[in-house]
Design a protein around this motif. Sequence first.
Motif, mmCIF file in Angstrom:
data_model
loop_
_atom_site.group_PDB
_atom_site.id
_atom_site.type_symbol
_atom_site.label_atom_id
_atom_site.label_comp_id
_atom_site.label_asym_id
_atom_site.label_seq_id
_atom_site.Cartn_x
_atom_site.Cartn_y
_atom_site.Cartn_z
ATOM 1 N N LEU A 44 39.868 6.008 9.309
ATOM 2 C CA LEU A 44 40.603 6.153 8.047
ATOM 3 C C LEU A 44 40.489 7.576 7.509
ATOM 4 C CD1 LEU A 44 39.819 2.791 6.186
ATOM 5 C CD2 LEU A 44 41.933 3.435 7.361
ATOM 6 N N ALA A 45 39.289 8.151 7.611
ATOM 7 C CA ALA A 45 39.109 9.531 7.144
ATOM 8 C C ALA A 45 39.930 10.498 8.003
ATOM 9 C CB ALA A 45 37.627 9.909 7.170
ATOM 10 N N LEU A 46 39.916 10.310 9.316
ATOM 11 C CA LEU A 46 40.718 11.161 10.198
ATOM 12 C C LEU A 46 42.211 11.014 9.920
ATOM 13 C CD1 LEU A 46 38.997 10.862 13.697
ATOM 14 C CD2 LEU A 46 39.248 12.921 12.305
ATOM 15 N N ASN A 53 46.982 14.953 4.093
ATOM 16 C CA ASN A 53 46.359 16.071 3.383
ATOM 17 C C ASN A 53 44.972 15.776 2.821
ATOM 18 O OD1 ASN A 53 48.677 17.753 3.764
ATOM 19 N ND2 ASN A 53 49.684 16.590 2.138
ATOM 20 N N GLY A 54 44.225 14.895 3.505
ATOM 21 C CA GLY A 54 42.871 14.603 3.057
ATOM 22 C C GLY A 54 41.895 15.700 3.448
ATOM 23 N N ASN A 59 32.562 11.984 9.666
ATOM 24 C CA ASN A 59 31.187 11.625 10.041
ATOM 25 C C ASN A 59 30.424 11.057 8.857
ATOM 26 O OD1 ASN A 59 31.655 12.543 12.674
ATOM 27 N ND2 ASN A 59 31.156 14.635 12.082
ATOM 28 N N GLN A 60 30.621 11.630 7.680
ATOM 29 C CA GLN A 60 29.971 11.099 6.477
ATOM 30 C C GLN A 60 30.469 9.687 6.200
ATOM 31 O OE1 GLN A 60 30.081 13.576 2.950
ATOM 32 N NE2 GLN A 60 29.578 11.856 1.619
ATOM 33 N N ALA A 61 31.768 9.471 6.349
ATOM 34 C CA ALA A 61 32.326 8.134 6.137
ATOM 35 C C ALA A 61 31.706 7.137 7.106
ATOM 36 C CB ALA A 61 33.844 8.176 6.305
ATOM 37 N N ALA A 62 31.565 7.530 8.363
ATOM 38 C CA ALA A 62 31.009 6.635 9.379
ATOM 39 C C ALA A 62 29.553 6.295 9.098
ATOM 40 C CB ALA A 62 31.154 7.260 10.767
ATOM 41 N N VAL A 63 28.765 7.301 8.745
ATOM 42 C CA VAL A 63 27.340 7.049 8.486
ATOM 43 C C VAL A 63 27.172 6.164 7.252
ATOM 44 C CG1 VAL A 63 25.143 8.129 7.855
ATOM 45 C CG2 VAL A 63 26.546 9.108 9.670
ATOM 46 N N ASN A 171 46.571 2.227 0.355
ATOM 47 C CA ASN A 171 46.801 3.663 0.329
ATOM 48 C C ASN A 171 47.430 4.048 1.663
ATOM 49 O OD1 ASN A 171 44.632 3.823 2.212
ATOM 50 N ND2 ASN A 171 43.181 3.936 0.517
ATOM 51 N N ASP A 172 47.765 5.310 1.810
ATOM 52 C CA ASP A 172 48.487 5.757 3.010
ATOM 53 C C ASP A 172 47.711 5.520 4.298
ATOM 54 O OD1 ASP A 172 50.694 6.647 1.548
ATOM 55 O OD2 ASP A 172 49.798 8.617 1.212
ATOM 56 N N GLU A 173 46.411 5.832 4.284
ATOM 57 C CA GLU A 173 45.642 5.702 5.512
ATOM 58 C C GLU A 173 45.432 4.240 5.920
ATOM 59 O OE1 GLU A 173 42.676 6.797 2.180
ATOM 60 O OE2 GLU A 173 44.707 7.342 2.785
ATOM 61 N N THR A 174 45.267 3.366 4.934
ATOM 62 C CA THR A 174 45.125 1.940 5.248
ATOM 63 C C THR A 174 46.441 1.381 5.786
ATOM 64 O OG1 THR A 174 43.416 1.695 3.543
ATOM 65 C CG2 THR A 174 44.502 -0.323 4.299
ATOM 66 N N ARG A 175 47.538 1.760 5.154
ATOM 67 C CA ARG A 175 48.855 1.308 5.633
ATOM 68 C C ARG A 175 49.092 1.765 7.069
ATOM 69 N NH1 ARG A 175 51.355 3.016 1.759
ATOM 70 N NH2 ARG A 175 51.521 1.100 0.559
ATOM 71 N N TYR A 176 48.747 3.009 7.356
ATOM 72 C CA TYR A 176 48.889 3.552 8.708
ATOM 73 C C TYR A 176 48.068 2.719 9.695
ATOM 74 C CZ TYR A 176 48.840 6.940 12.567
ATOM 75 O OH TYR A 176 48.966 7.544 13.789
ATOM 76 N N PHE A 177 46.810 2.444 9.358
ATOM 77 C CA PHE A 177 45.946 1.662 10.242
ATOM 78 C C PHE A 177 46.517 0.266 10.463
ATOM 79 C CE2 PHE A 177 42.380 -0.774 11.735
ATOM 80 C CZ PHE A 177 41.637 0.121 12.491
ATOM 81 N N LEU A 178 47.005 -0.353 9.397
ATOM 82 C CA LEU A 178 47.600 -1.693 9.513
ATOM 83 C C LEU A 178 48.818 -1.686 10.439
ATOM 84 C CD1 LEU A 178 47.362 -2.893 5.813
ATOM 85 C CD2 LEU A 178 46.378 -4.100 7.776
ATOM 86 N N GLU A 179 49.636 -0.656 10.334
ATOM 87 C CA GLU A 179 50.862 -0.611 11.121
ATOM 88 C C GLU A 179 50.626 -0.204 12.574
ATOM 89 O OE1 GLU A 179 53.492 1.965 8.938
ATOM 90 O OE2 GLU A 179 53.714 0.529 7.286
#
Length: 197
Positions: A44-46, A53-54, A59-63, A171-179
């Motif tokens: 999601l962070a990537l 534009n994030g 790595n911080q998100a993963a940890v 949000n945009d990243e969640t929608r992207y992952f879902l699709e």
Amino acid sequence: MNRSHFFAHMARMKLIQRWPLMRNIEPENVAEHSLQVAMVAHALALIKNTFFNGRLDPNQAAVQALFHDASEVLTGDLPTPVKYFNEDIARAYKDIEKTAEDTLTRMLPAELQAAYAPLLNGTHDDEYGRLVKSADILCAYLKCEEELTAGNREFAQAKQRLFTMLEQRMNDETRYFLEVFVPSFSLSLDEISTPEF
């Protein structure tokens, strides 16, 4: 040098079963769930950085995601319908979680406590905390999808509830992952062995 029981407790995440009141075709433990949440939070962070534009550190998100349910080695995994049965129980359980988080932090050598305390504190109301929560809900949703695909109707209402939760925090990243990624979870091994890209 004093000994610490911290990582011996962390190793027991694999012994804490999730979804304890539901029939599971494929049981899931907290360690497995935490690994998946870490991978999804990283993604999601990537995705946010690459397409929207994030400026997050994946790595911080993963940890942070790896430790998001660490307190359950002391509390167990209380099923959602029980945890949120009413406001009094939800509030009391938050207090129990906080006590467990503090207890785990105190197990560490004093010199390491400041570094681990933010990872063990389950209430992060910042961009990383919200991202990890989205990843957590996504992974629970994926568990429901896998169980339903295997013919287990026990997870039908949970899937609907979790999708509603995802919609509320969409949000945009969640929608992207879902699709892009989620549809594959309802396919067979043969079907996912054919490259899409």
